[in-house]
Design an enzyme around this catalytic site. Structure first.
Site, PDB file in Angstrom:
ATOM      1  CG  ASP A   6       2.359  -0.139   8.425  1.00 46.24           C
ATOM      2  OD1 ASP A   6       2.500  -1.369   8.320  1.00 46.24           O
ATOM      3  OD2 ASP A   6       1.839   0.569   7.537  1.00 46.24           O
ATOM      4  N   GLY A   8       6.415  -1.119   5.940  1.00 46.89           N
ATOM      5  CA  GLY A   8       5.919  -1.374   4.599  1.00 46.89           C
ATOM      6  C   GLY A   8       7.070  -1.528   3.622  1.00 46.89           C
ATOM      7  N   GLY A 103      -0.769 -10.702   5.149  1.00 45.98           N
ATOM      8  CA  GLY A 103      -0.061  -9.531   5.642  1.00 45.98           C
ATOM      9  C   GLY A 103      -0.719  -8.985   6.896  1.00 45.98           C
ATOM     10  CG  ASP A 105      -0.387  -4.675   5.598  1.00 42.38           C
ATOM     11  OD1 ASP A 105      -0.481  -5.919   5.532  1.00 42.38           O
ATOM     12  OD2 ASP A 105      -0.204  -3.965   4.585  1.00 42.38           O
ATOM     13  NE  ARG A 106      -5.253  -8.231   2.628  1.00 44.62           N
ATOM     14  CZ  ARG A 106      -5.562  -9.281   1.866  1.00 44.62           C
ATOM     15  NH1 ARG A 106      -4.615 -10.131   1.496  1.00 44.62           N
ATOM     16  NH2 ARG A 106      -6.810  -9.469   1.471  1.00 44.62           N
ATOM     17  CG  ASP A 125      -3.595  -0.113   3.459  1.00 46.06           C
ATOM     18  OD1 ASP A 125      -3.064   0.874   2.915  1.00 46.06           O
ATOM     19  OD2 ASP A 125      -3.243  -0.540   4.581  1.00 46.06           O
ATOM     20  CB  THR A 128       4.115  -0.669  -2.075  1.00 48.05           C
ATOM     21  OG1 THR A 128       4.865   0.233  -1.244  1.00 48.05           O
ATOM     22  CG2 THR A 128       5.002  -1.179  -3.189  1.00 48.05           C
ATOM     23  CB  THR A 180       2.786  11.129 -23.169  1.00 53.56           C
ATOM     24  OG1 THR A 180       2.683  11.061 -24.585  1.00 53.56           O
ATOM     25  CG2 THR A 180       3.188   9.764 -22.626  1.00 53.56           C
TER      26      THR A 180
END
Length: 253
Positions: A6, A8, A103, A105-106, A125, A128, A180
């Site tokens: 994969d 990415g 994509g 991967d989808r 998923d 990134t 913060t």
């Protein structure tokens, strides 16, 4: 062994299957500056530890890396690499969707999810980017959404706001941030969980009850915060690639 790869935006992940069991998992940075010969050097050490490889299935969302990594893998394994694209038979209908921009991967995520549960499905998923892929009752890919990923969102905040520091993701200790760093971290995590819950609620208004499948590297941070049932499968993409390869090689085990 069947090797699944994969590619990415952040890492190139290699997962090896012996039968149905995932036995090998490695990740290397997605370095677009490397040539084919350099990818051979990078991957050779990992593959040397593997049993004989009978096939390779690859998905990619980084077009610049696809041919380089594919050629390197073909050289190292002596096999033809199955690179999943819009024309690859997967058993998932893309009718009505512009498949050329989808994509892969989808696609393989959905193929794997369909092997686990009946549609309709919503597959999140979290990498990134956070992608949502929806499969209808008739096993047709309906579409989905693409959202900024957890780490990407935090990096953008740090880069664009002078007083906001870089943040490392870790589980929240409570709901309200007391400084913060925690405000940013909690906002990203609870915001992602709330987004998934809200999107699923809207999907079910349109499609009726559905199964939610969760995967991706950042899913480990968000899953404990969700107030809806989900099927968590951290290696979903690899299992989808395995299913696609077997679809092309039905006599293989």
């Amino acid at each position: 062994m069947l090797l699944t790869v994969d590619i990415g935006n952040t890492t190139v992940a290699l997962a090896g299957f012996v039968g149905q069991e995932l036995t090998v998992l490695h990740r290397v940075p997605s370095d677009t500056t490397l040539k084919v010969s350099q990818w051979v050097e990078v991957l050779e050490g990992y593959l040397a530890q593997c049993p004989p490889i009978q096939g390779v299935a690859l998905s990619s969302v980084v077009p610049a890396l696809t041919p380089r990594v594919s050629q390197a893998l073909s050289h190292l394994t002596g096999t033809q690499v199955l690179t999943v694209d819009a024309s690859t038979p997967t058993g998932l209908s893309l009718e009505g969707y512009q498949g050329a921009t989808l994509g892969t991967d989808r696609v393989v995520d959905c193929v794997a999810a369909l092997g686990l549960c009946a549609p309709p499905l919503a597959v999140f998923d979290m990498g990134t980017a956070t992608t949502l892929s929806v499969v209808g009752k008739d096993r047709t890919f309906l579409g989905g959404m693409i959202l900024p990923g957890l780490s990407l969102s935090l990096e953008a905040l740090s880069a664009k706001a002078a007083q906001l520091p870089p943040i490392t993701l870790s589980p929240p200790e409570e709901v309200i941030g007391r400084d913060t760093e925690r405000c940013m971290r909690y906002g990203a995590l609870y915001g992602a969980a709330g987004a998934i819950e809200g999107i699923v609620a809207r999907l079910e208004e349109e499609l009726g009850p559905l199964t939610v499948v969760l995967t991706g590297g950042n899913s480990t941070h968000v899953r404990p915060l969700l107030r809806i049932p989900v099927l968590w499968k951290p290696h979903l993409t690899f299992r989808g690639l395995r299913e696609v390869w077997l679809h092309q090689h039905p006599t293989a085990k």
